[in-house]
Design a protein around this motif. Structure first.
Motif: not given
Length: 914
Positions: A501, A508, A540, A545, A550, A554
């Motif tokens: 993670q 990310r 994803a 996560l 998350e 996003w």
């Protein structure tokens, strides 16, 4: 919604009602405007009308309306439920007599039906009914206490009958006061407003207790009066109370009979009480005994009658009495026997009554079950014993009540002991279950905690945590021992996932940085954005996560891309907002057409429609044009130059298009994605460049004719052929017609070369001008249809009026009637109206209805069938569709009839339109 002819007008009204939600260009704007409109709390009918129209145009925006519709319908259903259950609750609340089961079942049934009990007035009704139920239950409990107090009063009276009559005489006033207070309390219970709702068994039981205690008191008073008289007069008769009569005999000097029963020794103090202590009374013994009685009843209330004990009711004289009434019956029997003890040996009767009471209680033990759980019973039992210890010090002990209280407590202790054993066994099982789960987590971590299915790893770890939470209750000490072991095992299993993670989080953040770079670029690359979004989705799906984290990532990834698309849309809208002189001319012509449509003049509408079409094709030059928005032109030019990097430039031939092609282009511009929409909606680069110059009140120049296209010349040298002969337009190789993939002739003659019979396309229109042109033309066409239908109805009404008055001068003109009726036929109608009424109109009317394919009245159905059979036999005769004008003239030549006029008008309404 109304009929289809009024649909554009209804659409315009809905667009105005919703703040322009139907005319904006993007789905996001439509959704935003609909949300703003819904905040104003529109009616259900308005939301339904908007949803019906929007569901055919934009399903995404219609979702907002559908949610609002569902909310309004739920609110409407809940309002109906509130009215229904409020009426039932008010009836229960205001009824003078209710059943406890009905009052307690109202809330259950209302909740089961879906009524919102948290809203008023249901919330207030729920509280009011709960208070009334509590008042009724308290009244029943007080009635039981009052009956027990009556028994205690009777016992006090009888105890005095075993002592000297002087002590009884000294306590008579105190007993009278207690009796009066008891009677007042009983009367207050019967006068309570909730007394009619009390169970039917309590009222006769209280009345019986009142009669019994008063009977005991009356017998006691009479015996004491008789004793006073015997003590004062040696000749007076002795009382029937043995103790008092013996005392009088001793006072008179008489010898007591040898058969007199010796006085029994005093009973030992009940178990649990200190026999050596001396209690110093600090309160009235009657009041203390009443408190003791309440504690004993509370201890007995820890058990309730079991359902299997219902057959035992056959032993009770009243079949409708519940199990608690058995105690009351036994106590009442004891009171009756105590009353009779005024004339016999009181101690023997009291002992017999006590024995029967104990036997009844023991027999009832089998038919009772615990009313509360083990923990609640343990706490209640502890509190009851503490209260007994406090009040037991206030007055002399009462062995009978102590035995009753101690018996109920011992019975409750058995339940508590069983519960404690079961709780210990459950604790042992829960501990073993948690230890097994810890070992399972350790074994799983060795085999599966290292992936590669990290989504499955996270799901399995979540299931382990859920199983730990659901593994049962433990004591605080045992839980404190196992919790650290569990945390160590689960953290070891989480460690590989946390490493992945952390790495996914770094990737990310890198994708977010790329998204920010793409959003800040001068030109937005849609292909790069799609590829970046694909990489995000893959990341994803690979590693999961925390949901909140998350979602934040996003949002950070999507924000720069959304801002870039918003800037692109804003620039495109600015470029579209810059009107060319031709767009301005089309807008003015559309406004003129709307004005003519509003006036309702058919000739003016047709003239305005023709003018709008000619201006749109560029055939007519508008008189004067408004200034062009030059401020938006640089933005349009910049947008065009930036789009040239990633999108192909529109060909120059797209500048002149007709109305139908413009419709397809505009629709495509609003239904596709941003890339295709911008490519379709943009003006050519040369038009944008022209818009940069400010123009003020300059008439647009009529477009120049397209240059003569260069055509191919046959290059063969076959005999009889000329080299300068051009190939025919629309021909393929060797002069043969070319065909497309669908088998239709191809369009080899260029954009307009193969459009024989079609009007040349005009200059390209902007989005605002095109939409204004389309809406104006649709509204005008609908208005013309309505006017034509209205005029047709007026013509038929005028014709029926001329028939009624037999006045040929009132016959409508041939132009008003229409082209379906020839001048000769109109002359025939005029002659029929001028002549005197003659002939029958039944057959002509039937022929007219057959020609118009209309139903015939039920009374004429036989005649119509006969006519149809007759027409079948005469095949050479003209059909009703050919002779309808002559049939109408024959009807007009007959006498006027209102029913016949309605049938004739209905038939001509169809025939004159065909």
């Amino acid at each position: 919604m109304t009929d289809s002819s009024n649909k554009p007008l209804d659409l315009a009204a809905l667009d105005k009602l919703t703040g322009g939600a139907f005319t904006v260009s993007t789905s996001a704007d439509r959704t935003a405007r609909l949300r703003d409109w819904l905040t104003g709390q529109p009616t259900l009918e308005q939301v339904q009308a908007a949803f019906d129209e929007m569901s055919h145009r934009d399903k995404g925006a219609a979702k907002v309306l559908r949610e609002k519709l569902d909310e309004l319908r739920r609110s409407k259903d809940q309002d109906a439920l509130i009215v229904e259950w409020a009426s039932k609750g008010e009836a229960l609340r205001d009824a003078p007599h209710i059943n406890l089961s009905d009052a307690m079942g109202w809330q259950r049934d209302a909740a089961k039906a879906g009524a919102p009990l948290s809203r008023e007035p249901l919330a207030g009704l729920k509280t009011a009914l709960a208070e009334r139920v509590k008042a009724i239950e308290d009244l029943q409990h007080q009635t039981q206490v009052q009956r027990e107090a009556a028994v205690l009063l009777a016992q006090r009276i009888e105890v005095l009958s075993t002592k000297s009559w002087q002590d009884a005489l000294a306590q008579r006033d105190a007993l009278q006061t207690d009796l009066d207070r008891w009677v007042a309390q009983a009367q207050a219970l019967a006068a309570d407003a909730q007394w009619p709702s009390v169970d039917a068994k309590f009222a006769p039981a209280l009345q019986t207790s009142t009669q019994q205690v008063q009977a005991v008191w009356t017998a006691f008073g009479e015996a004491l009066t008789l004793t006073e008289a015997a003590a004062a007069d040696a000749a007076a008769p002795l009382p029937a109370v043995p103790a008092w009569s013996d005392q009088i005999r001793v006072a008179r000097g008489e010898v007591l009979p040898q058969a007199a029963a010796p006085v029994k020794a005093a009973k030992p103090v009940a178990a649990g009480a200190d026999a050596t202590r001396k209690v110093k009374p600090t309160a009235d013994k009657a009041v203390v005994d009443q408190k003791r009685l309440e504690l004993a009843m509370q201890a007995e209330a820890l058990f309730k009658p079991a359902p299997v004990a219902k057959p035992a009711k056959a032993k009770v004289p009243k079949a409708d009495e519940a199990a608690p009434a058995q105690d009351a019956a036994v106590v009442e029997q004891v009171a009756v026997e105590v009353t009779q003890a005024a004339a016999v040996d009181a101690p023997a009767v009291i002992e017999a009554a006590a024995a029967e009471t104990v036997a009844a209680v023991k027999a009832e033990d089998v038919a009772r079950v615990p009313a509360v759980g083990g923990r609640k019973m343990q706490e209640t039992l502890r509190n009851l014993r503490e209260q007994w210890k406090k009040i037991d010090k206030e007055a002399a002990p009462n062995p009978a009540l102590w035995k009753r209280f101690d018996s109920a407590c011992n019975r409750a202790h058995e339940v508590v002991d069983a519960w404690l054993k079961e709780a210990r066994a459950q604790t042992t099982a829960h501990k073993a279950q948690r230890l097994a789960l810890i070992e399972e987590v350790k074994a799983w971590a060795v085999e599966h905690a290292n992936g590669p299915d990290w989504k499955g790893v996270a799901r399995q770890l979540h299931q382990f945590a859920q199983r730990w939470r659901e593994s049962g209750h433990l004591s605080e000490k045992m839980f404190a021992e196992l919790q650290p072991v569990w945390k160590a095992a689960i953290h070891a299993a989480h460690e590989p996932l946390e490493v992945m993670q952390k790495a996914s989080l770094a990737r990310r953040h890198a994708l977010i940085a790329e998204a920010q770079a793409l959003g800040a670029a001068p030109s937005l690359r849609v292909d790069a954005v799609k590829a970046l979004q694909q990489r995000w989705q893959e990341e994803a799906h690979a590693v999961v996560l925390d949901r909140k984290q998350e979602q934040k990532l996003w949002d950070a990834f999507r924000q720069p891309i959304d801002e870039a698309f918003a800037r692109k849309s804003s620039v495109r809208e600015q470029s579209q907002a810059a009107l060319t002189p031709h767009d301005k001319a089309v807008l003015d012509a559309a406004k003129a057409l709307d004005s003519a449509t509003a006036k309702g003049d058919a000739s003016a509408i047709r003239a305005a429609m023709q003018m709008l079409e000619q201006i749109a094709r560029g055939e007519v030059v508008a008189p004067v044009a408004a200034p062009v928005h030059a401020a938006a032109a640089p933005a349009a030019a910049t947008e065009a130059s930036s789009e040239a990097v990633t999108e192909p430039e529109a060909p120059a031939t797209e500048v002149t298009t007709d109305v139908s092609a413009e419709a397809a282009t505009s629709d495509a511009a609003h239904s596709s994605d941003d890339t295709s929409a911008e490519a379709n909606a943009e003006q050519p680069a040369d038009n944008s460049a022209e818009a940069t110059e400010p123009v003020a009140e300059v008439a647009p120049v009529k477009p120049k004719a397209a240059p003569r296209p260069v055509v191919a010349v046959r290059g063969d040298d076959r005999p009889g052929q000329k080299r300068t002969e051009a190939a025919p337009a629309g021909r393929g190789r060797d002069g043969k017609p070319s065909f497309g993939r669908d088998g239709k002739p191809g369009r080899d003659g260029g954009r307009d070369g193969g459009r024989e019979g079609f009007a040349p396309r005009g200059p390209r229109l902007g989005d605002a001008a095109f939409r204004a042109q389309r809406f104006a033309l649709e509204s005008a066409q609908d208005a013309l249809r309505r006017l034509a239908s209205q005029a047709h109805g007026e013509v038929l009404t005028q014709l029926m009026h001329a028939w009624e008055k037999r006045d040929a001068a009132q016959l409508p003109a041939a132009q008003a009637i229409g082209s379906k009726l020839s001048p000769a036929q109109r002359t025939q109608w005029s002659q029929a109206l001028s002549a005197q009424p003659q002939g029958e109109a039944v057959t002509p009317l039937l022929r007219l209805e057959v020609a118009a394919d209309l139903p015939t009245p039920a009374a004429q159905m036989d005649a119509r069938r006969a006519l149809q059979l007759q027409m079948l036999t005469r095949r050479n005769d003209p059909s009703p569709q050919m002779t309808w004008a002559a049939d109408a003239a024959q009807v007009l030549g007959g006498a006027y009839d209102e029913a016949a006029a309605r049938r004739l008008q209905a038939a001509l309404k169809v025939l004159l339109k065909r």
